[in-house]
Scaffold this motif. Structure first.
Motif, PDB file in Angstrom:
ATOM      1  N   ARG B  75       0.833  -1.213   0.000  1.00 20.78           N
ATOM      2  CA  ARG B  75       0.000   0.000   0.000  1.00 20.78           C
ATOM      3  C   ARG B  75       0.868   1.265   0.000  1.00 20.78           C
ATOM      4  N   ILE B  76       1.909   1.246   0.771  1.00 19.82           N
ATOM      5  CA  ILE B  76       2.778   2.422   0.856  1.00 19.82           C
ATOM      6  C   ILE B  76       3.554   2.631  -0.436  1.00 19.82           C
ATOM      7  N   GLU B  77       4.052   1.545  -0.934  1.00 24.27           N
ATOM      8  CA  GLU B  77       4.827   1.628  -2.180  1.00 24.27           C
ATOM      9  C   GLU B  77       3.979   2.249  -3.286  1.00 24.27           C
ATOM     10  N   HIS B  78       2.746   1.855  -3.276  1.00 20.67           N
ATOM     11  CA  HIS B  78       1.784   2.374  -4.234  1.00 20.67           C
ATOM     12  C   HIS B  78       1.712   3.894  -4.155  1.00 20.67           C
ATOM     13  N   VAL B  79       1.594   4.387  -2.937  1.00 22.39           N
ATOM     14  CA  VAL B  79       1.554   5.832  -2.701  1.00 22.39           C
ATOM     15  C   VAL B  79       2.821   6.481  -3.248  1.00 22.39           C
ATOM     16  N   ASP B  80       3.924   5.880  -2.908  1.00 21.52           N
ATOM     17  CA  ASP B  80       5.219   6.410  -3.303  1.00 21.52           C
ATOM     18  C   ASP B  80       5.330   6.561  -4.827  1.00 21.52           C
ATOM     19  N   ARG B  81       4.744   5.588  -5.506  1.00 23.82           N
ATOM     20  CA  ARG B  81       4.861   5.578  -6.972  1.00 23.82           C
ATOM     21  C   ARG B  81       3.949   6.591  -7.649  1.00 23.82           C
ATOM     22  N   ASP B  82       2.913   6.965  -6.909  1.00 22.33           N
ATOM     23  CA  ASP B  82       1.950   7.898  -7.502  1.00 22.33           C
ATOM     24  C   ASP B  82       2.612   9.232  -7.850  1.00 22.33           C
ATOM     25  N   ALA B  83       1.934   9.925  -8.728  1.00 25.00           N
ATOM     26  CA  ALA B  83       2.407  11.265  -9.065  1.00 25.00           C
ATOM     27  C   ALA B  83       1.997  12.212  -7.948  1.00 25.00           C
ATOM     28  N   GLY B  84       2.350  13.447  -8.058  1.00 28.01           N
ATOM     29  CA  GLY B  84       1.924  14.444  -7.077  1.00 28.01           C
ATOM     30  C   GLY B  84       3.070  14.930  -6.215  1.00 28.01           C
ATOM     31  N   ASP B  85       2.871  16.102  -5.598  1.00 30.30           N
ATOM     32  CA  ASP B  85       3.929  16.623  -4.741  1.00 30.30           C
ATOM     33  C   ASP B  85       3.924  15.915  -3.396  1.00 30.30           C
ATOM     34  N   ALA B  86       4.905  16.226  -2.579  1.00 23.68           N
ATOM     35  CA  ALA B  86       5.118  15.496  -1.327  1.00 23.68           C
ATOM     36  C   ALA B  86       3.934  15.629  -0.382  1.00 23.68           C
ATOM     37  N   LEU B  87       3.346  16.830  -0.304  1.00 16.55           N
ATOM     38  CA  LEU B  87       2.244  17.005   0.632  1.00 16.55           C
ATOM     39  C   LEU B  87       1.014  16.221   0.187  1.00 16.55           C
ATOM     40  N   ALA B  88       0.814  16.191  -1.089  1.00 17.79           N
ATOM     41  CA  ALA B  88      -0.289  15.373  -1.617  1.00 17.79           C
ATOM     42  C   ALA B  88      -0.037  13.911  -1.276  1.00 17.79           C
ATOM     43  N   LYS B  89       1.227  13.518  -1.453  1.00 16.78           N
ATOM     44  CA  LYS B  89       1.581  12.145  -1.146  1.00 16.78           C
ATOM     45  C   LYS B  89       1.402  11.849   0.344  1.00 16.78           C
ATOM     46  N   LEU B  90       1.727  12.838   1.163  1.00 14.07           N
ATOM     47  CA  LEU B  90       1.547  12.648   2.599  1.00 14.07           C
ATOM     48  C   LEU B  90       0.078  12.379   2.913  1.00 14.07           C
ATOM     49  N   ASP B  91      -0.783  13.164   2.248  1.00 18.91           N
ATOM     50  CA  ASP B  91      -2.216  12.925   2.460  1.00 18.91           C
ATOM     51  C   ASP B  91      -2.603  11.523   2.023  1.00 18.91           C
ATOM     52  N   GLU B  92      -2.021  11.134   0.910  1.00 18.14           N
ATOM     53  CA  GLU B  92      -2.312   9.770   0.444  1.00 18.14           C
ATOM     54  C   GLU B  92      -1.777   8.731   1.424  1.00 18.14           C
TER      55      GLU B  92
END
Lengths: 210, 210, 210, 210
Positions: B75-92
């Motif tokens: 699940r985390i790796e998935h988030v990491d791979r997604d596009a978007g800036d860091a804060l968006a990723k943090l939300d994810e």
DNA sequence: CATGAATGAGAGTTCATTCAT
DNA sequence: GATGAATGAACTCTCATTCAT
């Protein structure tokens, strides 16, 4: 009376001797795997002697935790009573947490294990009550600090008890996780640095920007 | 081969059946007090059968935790791979944590107990290694997100792994403490609210003000 | 020598003090469950002191029984020596049994427990011998009374020792059964009435009709 | 189903095997000194196995006694239901007592030890109740026989329950005393003769002369 | 003499694990 | 594969007894 006193002191020393041994063994093996004989051997006493000082294994284990919980309570209350604004108090509170940890690192980890583990489900109601009372008191003291801060407009407007819970969770979470890591991969102990960073983030996170 | 496959599927289903039963029992009694017979009864199997699917009690227990740890990693790796800036990723990432918790609340608590408790000290080296590898991987993924954020100037300049550790500690700390409170005083479950508040504070605490 | 005597008297008083305490505790808990510490506490002495007056727990326990057995022996012999025909003596004997019971009800029950229970199997040979001797003597005295009666044609012609055994069995049987009933259902104590009726039946049963 | 039945039979046989061993050991050492390991060894089983068939040591012990108590109850009731006058029934009752003794001499002595000793004070309430119920029922059956006799003018006018208590006391008293004597001085076993004489005396003692 | 803290063997009981069926 | 009865090592806790003070 001199004799009375000396006996009392000796009794207390024996208790300490057992507590010290128990801490070492519980730390090494955890509650479930530690045997009373292990502890007795470590204390250089016979198994029967342990029962002269502690009602049973659980009671001995709990004694370790109650001790630090009491210290924690006193230390926090002290902070709460001090003068100063909420943010100053928060800094003092953080300082207090370091103190508590330093007071007895093994015991504080034991406490978290007690809180977070199955042991909790098998405690006597009386002991449960004692833990409950002490925990509640500490959380309430912490919450009061945040409450002041909220009223002073320095801290974000959240339920103070929730903030206290989060503060406490962060503290215990970091300690547990860091000690886990040490067991898992034998890595260096970064507890202090991590704890420092964590508290900084928390502080920043709850402060109202001017 | 059809037969081979069917057998394989049936075997897997049996394993699941046992795991489900074990989860319920471990949740109810904790690892130490749960007996293999309890689990067998819950699974409507005989004790002997459990040993056809799991080497021993510890192995069974660990399976529960490894499973969620694997899910977490993916699940985390998935988030990491997604596009978007860091804060968006943090939300994810935060969203992912909720997912993981929802995926299996019992298991996640089990995992933390495993991590934080005596059990850890009695695991086989092989199992330890597996847990170590999986944990490291997840922490590394989380750290990478923070690393990006730091590079992007959106997140405070701290060691990314430290941030990941703090994030993880906060998550596990809140879950453990809230579930402790429920045991201690039978209070209502405020986990979601507390977790939400905690992540907000964390987010605010690591964000660089513009 | 005055000092010698006083010491002796004091020693005897201490023994009494312990015996009184032991009786209370044995009555309350039975031999198996009574602990030396219980008895020491009851006697307001330390456990160690008990061992200055009694070789061990068994010795203490036996002392209680021997004491009543001795009293019994003396009391019966007295009856035997008295003038009067066999039936008059039988009445005196019955009176003696009441006396013995009244002398120390707790002890007499203790004696029967000793006789009838497992304790007997774990006594030292020496103690066994003492009990044997005393019992035999009493039974022999009783038997002599019956023997006279048979010779006088007042009592049925049965083996006198058998009659003595039956007499004794009836006595102990009633006492044990009545005290059992009291424990089992907490019913009122009918001992005196039952014992009276039992002896009447026995008397009638062994008397030769004119 | 054949398999079901065979298993049932085997289980019962195992129980018997344990009971036989337990009887031997309890007889030899008494309840307090007999250890579960002793019994297991005697039964050629492991200690753990005993607990598959009996909840605990007390339960095992009680099983021995309850068994004979039940047999006693059935046997006496049978007599009560038979036709015939009271004196004929008394003879049958006496016959029944011999039967009960012969049914299992060791167990009957065990029963009296249970009734007459300290063990009684430490039984579970449930077990106590069971014993109480069974005892009461038997005594009541015996009393009914005497009641009939009184109404028929064949037996002296005493409270029937008192007569039943005396009858029972005599029976147990003789058995205990004779078995005591055997332990104390290793003398020959005169139980049958003594019991016969005792019942004769009792019979004569309660009969109304014509 | 008296103490009572300490002993340590041994008790009852549990439960992970095995293996004959 | 599945069973579940049997195992037996290991646990906690008790308590008669000793011995330094």
């Amino acid at each position: 009376m001199g004799i009375q006193e000396r006996k009392e002191r000796e009794r207390e020393r024996r208790r300490q001797q057992i507590i010290v041994a128990a801490k070492r063994i519980f730390k090494e093996k955890g509650f479930g795997r530690a045997t009373m004989e292990d502890i007795a051997k470590e204390a250089e006493l016979s198994p029967g002697t342990l029962y002269l000082y502690f009602k049973n294994k659980e009671d001995l284990y709990a004694s370790l935790s109650l001790r630090i919980l009491q210290y924690l309570g006193i230390r926090i209350e002290h902070v709460d009573r001090d003068a100063g604004d909420a943010l100053a108090k928060l800094d003092e509170l953080i300082e207090a947490m370091y103190d508590v940890y330093d007071f007895d690192p093994i015991m504080i980890i034991n406490l978290f294990h007690l809180q977070s583990s199955e042991t909790l489900k098998n405690l006597s109601p009386q002991l449960m009550l004692e833990i409950n009372t002490l925990s509640k008191k500490s959380i309430a003291s912490i919450a009061r600090i945040f409450e002041d801060g909220i009223e002073q407009g320095m801290i974000i407007d959240r339920h103070p008890v929730a903030l206290a819970d989060i503060f406490w969770s962060l503290f215990s979470g970091v300690i547990l996780w860091e000690s886990s890591k040490k067991i898992i991969d034998g890595s260096k102990d970064y507890l202090r640095e991590t704890l420092g960073a964590a508290f900084n983030i928390f502080r920043k996170g709850i402060t109202v920007k001017k």
